[in-house]
Structure formats: C-alpha cells, structure tokens
Design a protein around this motif. Structure first.
Motif, PDB file in Angstrom:
ATOM      1  N   MET A   1      12.685 -64.983  50.888  1.00 27.69           N
ATOM      2  CA  MET A   1      13.371 -63.743  51.277  1.00 27.69           C
ATOM      3  C   MET A   1      13.168 -62.667  50.194  1.00 27.69           C
ATOM      4  O   MET A   1      13.267 -62.967  49.002  1.00 27.69           O
ATOM      5  N   ASN A   2      12.848 -61.451  50.625  1.00 23.54           N
ATOM      6  CA  ASN A   2      12.650 -60.394  49.642  1.00 23.54           C
ATOM      7  C   ASN A   2      13.963 -59.616  49.452  1.00 23.54           C
ATOM      8  O   ASN A   2      14.522 -59.079  50.384  1.00 23.54           O
ATOM      9  N   HIS A   3      14.427 -59.559  48.208  1.00 20.85           N
ATOM     10  CA  HIS A   3      15.726 -58.944  47.928  1.00 20.85           C
ATOM     11  C   HIS A   3      15.580 -57.577  47.272  1.00 20.85           C
ATOM     12  O   HIS A   3      16.492 -57.138  46.584  1.00 20.85           O
ATOM     13  N   ASN A   4      14.440 -56.906  47.484  1.00 19.78           N
ATOM     14  CA  ASN A   4      14.224 -55.657  46.748  1.00 19.78           C
ATOM     15  C   ASN A   4      15.328 -54.619  46.954  1.00 19.78           C
ATOM     16  O   ASN A   4      15.750 -53.960  46.003  1.00 19.78           O
ATOM     17  N   ASN A   5      15.799 -54.493  48.191  1.00 20.73           N
ATOM     18  CA  ASN A   5      16.850 -53.490  48.435  1.00 20.73           C
ATOM     19  C   ASN A   5      18.146 -53.865  47.734  1.00 20.73           C
ATOM     20  O   ASN A   5      18.829 -53.005  47.163  1.00 20.73           O
ATOM     21  N   ASP A   6      18.482 -55.183  47.776  1.00 26.02           N
ATOM     22  CA  ASP A   6      19.699 -55.644  47.084  1.00 26.02           C
ATOM     23  C   ASP A   6      19.585 -55.374  45.589  1.00 26.02           C
ATOM     24  O   ASP A   6      20.517 -54.919  44.941  1.00 26.02           O
ATOM     25  N   ILE A   7      18.384 -55.663  45.043  1.00 28.45           N
ATOM     26  CA  ILE A   7      18.170 -55.460  43.600  1.00 28.45           C
ATOM     27  C   ILE A   7      18.375 -53.985  43.261  1.00 28.45           C
ATOM     28  O   ILE A   7      19.103 -53.638  42.330  1.00 28.45           O
ATOM     29  N   LEU A   8      17.749 -53.114  44.059  1.00 27.03           N
ATOM     30  CA  LEU A   8      17.838 -51.680  43.740  1.00 27.03           C
ATOM     31  C   LEU A   8      19.268 -51.173  43.868  1.00 27.03           C
ATOM     32  O   LEU A   8      19.733 -50.389  43.031  1.00 27.03           O
ATOM     33  N   GLU A   9      19.965 -51.654  44.887  1.00 27.24           N
ATOM     34  CA  GLU A   9      21.353 -51.205  45.062  1.00 27.24           C
ATOM     35  C   GLU A   9      22.206 -51.588  43.848  1.00 27.24           C
ATOM     36  O   GLU A   9      22.998 -50.794  43.340  1.00 27.24           O
ATOM     37  N   LEU A  10      22.013 -52.838  43.378  1.00 25.45           N
ATOM     38  CA  LEU A  10      22.809 -53.305  42.228  1.00 25.45           C
ATOM     39  C   LEU A  10      22.350 -52.632  40.931  1.00 25.45           C
ATOM     40  O   LEU A  10      23.163 -52.211  40.105  1.00 25.45           O
ATOM     41  N   ALA A  11      21.030 -52.523  40.760  1.00 28.40           N
ATOM     42  CA  ALA A  11      20.488 -52.015  39.496  1.00 28.40           C
ATOM     43  C   ALA A  11      20.693 -50.508  39.357  1.00 28.40           C
ATOM     44  O   ALA A  11      20.803 -49.998  38.232  1.00 28.40           O
ATOM     45  N   ASP A  12      20.756 -49.808  40.472  1.00 30.05           N
ATOM     46  CA  ASP A  12      20.909 -48.349  40.387  1.00 30.05           C
ATOM     47  C   ASP A  12      22.285 -47.939  39.846  1.00 30.05           C
ATOM     48  O   ASP A  12      22.500 -46.779  39.509  1.00 30.05           O
ATOM     49  N   ARG A  13      23.197 -48.905  39.735  1.00 31.68           N
ATOM     50  CA  ARG A  13      24.494 -48.586  39.126  1.00 31.68           C
ATOM     51  C   ARG A  13      24.371 -48.394  37.609  1.00 31.68           C
ATOM     52  O   ARG A  13      25.266 -47.876  36.966  1.00 31.68           O
ATOM     53  N   CYS A  14      23.269 -48.852  37.049  1.00 36.11           N
ATOM     54  CA  CYS A  14      23.068 -48.719  35.592  1.00 36.11           C
ATOM     55  C   CYS A  14      22.725 -47.263  35.280  1.00 36.11           C
ATOM     56  O   CYS A  14      21.747 -46.732  35.789  1.00 36.11           O
ATOM     57  N   VAL A  15      23.548 -46.630  34.434  1.00 41.57           N
ATOM     58  CA  VAL A  15      23.318 -45.208  34.100  1.00 41.57           C
ATOM     59  C   VAL A  15      22.540 -45.070  32.788  1.00 41.57           C
ATOM     60  O   VAL A  15      22.408 -43.984  32.239  1.00 41.57           O
ATOM     61  N   LYS A  16      22.051 -46.208  32.276  1.00 47.17           N
ATOM     62  CA  LYS A  16      21.194 -46.250  31.081  1.00 47.17           C
ATOM     63  C   LYS A  16      21.898 -45.699  29.842  1.00 47.17           C
ATOM     64  O   LYS A  16      21.279 -45.105  28.973  1.00 47.17           O
ATOM     65  N   CYS A  17      23.222 -45.893  29.782  1.00 54.37           N
ATOM     66  CA  CYS A  17      23.982 -45.355  28.646  1.00 54.37           C
ATOM     67  C   CYS A  17      23.690 -46.089  27.341  1.00 54.37           C
ATOM     68  O   CYS A  17      23.879 -45.546  26.254  1.00 54.37           O
ATOM     69  N   GLY A  18      23.293 -47.352  27.445  1.00 54.59           N
ATOM     70  CA  GLY A  18      22.931 -48.114  26.237  1.00 54.59           C
ATOM     71  C   GLY A  18      24.098 -48.763  25.507  1.00 54.59           C
ATOM     72  O   GLY A  18      23.921 -49.342  24.443  1.00 54.59           O
ATOM     73  N   LEU A  19      25.303 -48.683  26.085  1.00 51.90           N
ATOM     74  CA  LEU A  19      26.463 -49.281  25.406  1.00 51.90           C
ATOM     75  C   LEU A  19      26.335 -50.798  25.261  1.00 51.90           C
ATOM     76  O   LEU A  19      26.951 -51.411  24.399  1.00 51.90           O
ATOM     77  N   CYS A  20      25.518 -51.405  26.135  1.00 58.67           N
ATOM     78  CA  CYS A  20      25.360 -52.862  26.097  1.00 58.67           C
ATOM     79  C   CYS A  20      24.399 -53.313  24.994  1.00 58.67           C
ATOM     80  O   CYS A  20      24.403 -54.486  24.611  1.00 58.67           O
ATOM     81  N   LEU A  21      23.591 -52.415  24.488  1.00 54.44           N
ATOM     82  CA  LEU A  21      22.538 -52.842  23.543  1.00 54.44           C
ATOM     83  C   LEU A  21      23.073 -53.557  22.299  1.00 54.44           C
ATOM     84  O   LEU A  21      22.567 -54.622  21.932  1.00 54.44           O
ATOM     85  N   PRO A  22      24.099 -53.000  21.629  1.00 54.14           N
ATOM     86  CA  PRO A  22      24.568 -53.687  20.415  1.00 54.14           C
ATOM     87  C   PRO A  22      25.145 -55.074  20.695  1.00 54.14           C
ATOM     88  O   PRO A  22      25.290 -55.872  19.776  1.00 54.14           O
ATOM     89  N   GLN A  23      25.494 -55.354  21.949  1.00 56.87           N
ATOM     90  CA  GLN A  23      26.086 -56.648  22.306  1.00 56.87           C
ATOM     91  C   GLN A  23      25.038 -57.708  22.618  1.00 56.87           C
ATOM     92  O   GLN A  23      25.356 -58.890  22.712  1.00 56.87           O
ATOM     93  N   CYS A  24      23.803 -57.287  22.827  1.00 59.50           N
ATOM     94  CA  CYS A  24      22.797 -58.217  23.353  1.00 59.50           C
ATOM     95  C   CYS A  24      22.127 -59.017  22.220  1.00 59.50           C
ATOM     96  O   CYS A  24      21.490 -58.438  21.330  1.00 59.50           O
ATOM     97  N   PRO A  25      22.234 -60.344  22.255  1.00 60.84           N
ATOM     98  CA  PRO A  25      21.659 -61.152  21.164  1.00 60.84           C
ATOM     99  C   PRO A  25      20.146 -61.016  21.051  1.00 60.84           C
ATOM    100  O   PRO A  25      19.613 -61.014  19.942  1.00 60.84           O
TER     101      PRO A  25
END
Ligand code: SF4
Ligand code: SF4
Length: 412
Positions: A1-25
C-alpha cells in the motif's frame, strides 16, 4: 500500500522551527541536519513527492540511524507525530529494498523463536564455549561487539497460565510478558506475580501471547507486525480482565499503538481498542494498588537511581512510577536523572546495527547515571537494562526492574 498522502498530511505539520534539534541524540553526535528530526522529515517529504527514490542509499542510512527515541515528539510545538511518519516511510522503503534474509532471520529469532534462541545462548554461556571463544572473537570487531552484549543470563523459569487466589479477589489481571518475559526478564515476571498475588489479584498469563511486533513495525515490515498484533488480540480476548499489565515499556508502547495499525475489519480495530483501554504499566498499577493495601517492606540502605526509558517518557508519556513505587521501601536513597537525560542507545535492535553510535550514547548515559555513587539502577524496560548492564565496568552494580527490587524487600 502506498501511504504517500498520509505521509505528506502528517509531515506537513512540521513548520521546520528546529526546536527538536537540541533534543535529538543522532544530531547531537553528528551535528548534521540530515541526522535531525527536521532533516529526516524533509527527506521523507521529498520521498513522498517522488523527488527522492526509495532505493536512495543516503536516505536509507539517515533514516536507519534514527533511534526512534521520540524525544523530538515530546518537545514539538506543532504536535508532529514523528514516529508514525518514520514508520510509514520505512514501509515505503521496505517495499523497494526489502531487508536481507539474514536481517529477517535475526528478527524472527529475537521475537518468534525467543525460547529456543535463549536456551542456545545460555548453553553457549554455561558450557564454557563463550569463555573459550572470547580470544578468537576479539579478532573480529563485529563478533567482539556481539559477545560484549551478552550479560549473565538468568535461568528461564516455568510459569503457569493462571494464578488463582483462595479468597475474594481484588480483581483479575493478565500480564503481557512479551518475548523476554519468561527468560531474560523472568525475575521481573515472577516478582510481578508474587506482588499482585499479595495485593489480592488473580493473575493470568495467556499462553498464546507472543512478541508485541515492535521490531517489525519499526523496520517497515507491517504485515509481520500486524500478524503478531492479531495473535495478541486473540490471546487476550478470551477473558474480561480488569487490566492487562505490561512489564516492559517498549512492548507497552507498541501495544498501545495497535488501534492505529491497518486493520481489515471493524471487529479487529474494536478488539485493538478494547485491549488498549485495559493496558497499564505494571509499576504504576502496583504503586496505585499499594495505596489501599497493608503490605510492608524491609529497609534498604542503598543508593538506587531510576532510569526512565524513552519508551516510557516519550512514547507512553508516563510519569516516574518507579520512584513512587520504591518510596514504599524504608531508608532507600532514591534519585532520578534530569528529565532531558539521554537515550541509552539500545533502541530495539539498534545496538546490533549501529555499534558505534550505541556505544557512545550508552557511555553518555552511564556518565550521568554514575556521576554519584550508586548501588542499583532500576529501569522498566528489559532491553535498556541488559544494554546498560553490559556497559558497566563495576559488576557489583545491579540493573533490575523496580518491581523486582520491591518484591525482594516485601515482608511475607
Ligand atoms: S518536528 Fe516539530 S519541533 Fe521539529 S522542526 Fe518540525 S515542527 Fe519544529
Ligand atoms: S526519534 Fe530520536 S533519534 Fe530519531 S529523530 Fe527523533 S529525537 Fe532524533
């Protein structure tokens, strides 16, 4: 099953603010944007828009390097469901470049033939073969690493499917023991049954239960993870339990995720939701039950530090139940790590695939855990416990489940 639309819908919520970067190991280790949540989401968006090939090796490596610790999700102001996005992307990639037969065999051995694999490993350890082969294995980096990951394994125990009580029961609970519960985590399982019994609960261990399917789910093998989930739904649907308790938070996170799998029928989805509604983490359940019970515990004049696994903190978002539970032990010296303490690097089978990163992360965590003198480390996830244990040079420090420690101090 191709989930491209689901992926884009979920991923488009990311506003690329970068607040998660310092948390990522992995970003912390590499300082490379492509090793950060934001970078990975951008690559997954390109994959879903067909701007990147699913066979692209660079894409594969950057996604494969992710620990799925979900620290990024915890701090994300936009509520991006990073783990779902990554799982869907890995499914997509898995179709284009299926895992090797060896990889599949390893996962099957770990999750579906655990008893046989465990017996084999114990025999290897007990027969002296491990000692004999150590100098030979040291010549090969990979084999030496695998050998170093093997802690002293406890003897597997025999468990009955049902533990009744002689009086009116406080309730009837089932335990999800997962693939490790009856072998590597047998002391925790035995301690859980004893404590629940002492608290007046009738306890069942449904025989047909099996692996939760987390390893398969996170490596894009959704059919296999779905089959394992289906098996567990069947195993726990025969009785109307008051609660289903899981011992390892890693399994708990996957069980809680069952309603989100691609079920074919409404009945299966409903079953998954019914199981989810009954799931509770064993430490929290026992801590709450103790509020109304009159059990007493012997004093323990030791320093105990609580390790909270990523699956507990970031995926299940549970509070520190272990500290609440162990506070019932008189004279215990309890401490916890700061809320932003790092991932141990075990992350399912990550430590097998990424020895260097896993070792660096474990050392970073150990530096924090051992900053002060400590006698016992408690953790609610067996995968983390085993990995932390094998990194300790001071063999006198025990790494155990908080339930096991409480059971040891329970006065009969
Ligand atoms: S995942 Fe969340 S925190 Fe990270 S860049 Fe996107 S919106 Fe920001
Ligand atoms: S899950 Fe963990 S390793 Fe993966 S991107 Fe998020 S913070 Fe980084």
């Amino acid at each position: 099953m191709n989930h491209n639309n689901d992926i884009l819908e979920l991923a488009d919520r990311c506003v690329k603010c970068g607040l998660c970067l310092p948390q990522c190991p992995t970003y912390h280790l590499s300082r490379n944007e492509n090793e950060s949540p934001r970078g990975r989401i951008a690559m997954i968006q390109a994959l879903a828009r067909n701007e990147l090939e699913a066979t692209d090796e660079t894409l594969y490596q950057h996604l494969d390097n992710c620990l799925l610790c979900r620290r990024c999700e915890r701090v994300c102001p936009s509520g991006v469901e990073y783990a779902r996005i990554l799982d869907l992307a890995r499914q997509h990639i898995n179709q284009a470049r299926p895992p090797s037969q060896l990889h599949k065999f390893g996962q099957q051995l770990l999750s579906q033939h655990t008893q046989a694999a465990y017996r084999g490993l114990r025999l290897y350890q007990k027969s002296g073969a491990a000692k004999l082969l150590r100098p030979v294995l040291r010549q090969n980096k990979k084999l030496a690493w695998l050998q170093s990951l093997l802690p002293p394994l406890p003897a597997p125990q025999k468990f009955r499917p049902h533990y009744p009580v002689n009086h009116k029961a406080a309730g009837h609970v089932a335990i999800f023991s997962g693939c490790m519960g009856k072998n590597a985590d047998a002391p925790t399982l035995a301690a859980s049954i004893d404590l629940l019994h002492a608290l007046g609960y009738e306890v069942s261990l449904p025989h047909a239960q099996g692996c939760c399917g987390a390893l398969q789910q996170h490596s894009g093998q959704n059919h296999q993870s779905q089959a394992l989930a289906h098996n567990n739904l069947q195993a726990f649907s025969h009785e109307n339990y008051d609660a289903v308790l899981y011992l390892a938070s890693g399994c708990g996170a996957q069980l809680m995720n069952y309603p989100q799998l691609d079920w074919n029928t409404v009945e299966q989805k409903t079953q998954a939701e019914q199981l989810q509604a009954k799931l509770q983490e064993i430490t929290g359940f026992v801590a709450t039950a103790l509020e109304k019970a009159s059990l007493s515990f012997a004093a323990l004049n030791k320093r105990v530090i609580v390790h909270q696994p990523c699956s507990q903190r970031n995926a299940l978002r549970l509070p520190d139940h272990a500290s609440k539970l162990l506070a019932y032990i008189p004279d215990i010296h309890l401490s916890t790590l700061p809320d932003d303490s790092p991932c141990c690097g075990a992350a399912g089978d990550y430590m097998l695939r990424h020895p260097q990163q896993a070792q660096s992360l474990r050392q970073h965590l150990l530096d924090k855990l051992l900053a002060d003198k400590v006698d016992i480390i408690v953790s609610t996830n067996i995968g983390c416990s085993l990995f932390i244990q094998t990194g300790l040079e001071n063999k006198a420090i025990r790494v155990i489940h908080p339930i096991q420690l409480l059971r040891e101090k329970m006065q009969e």
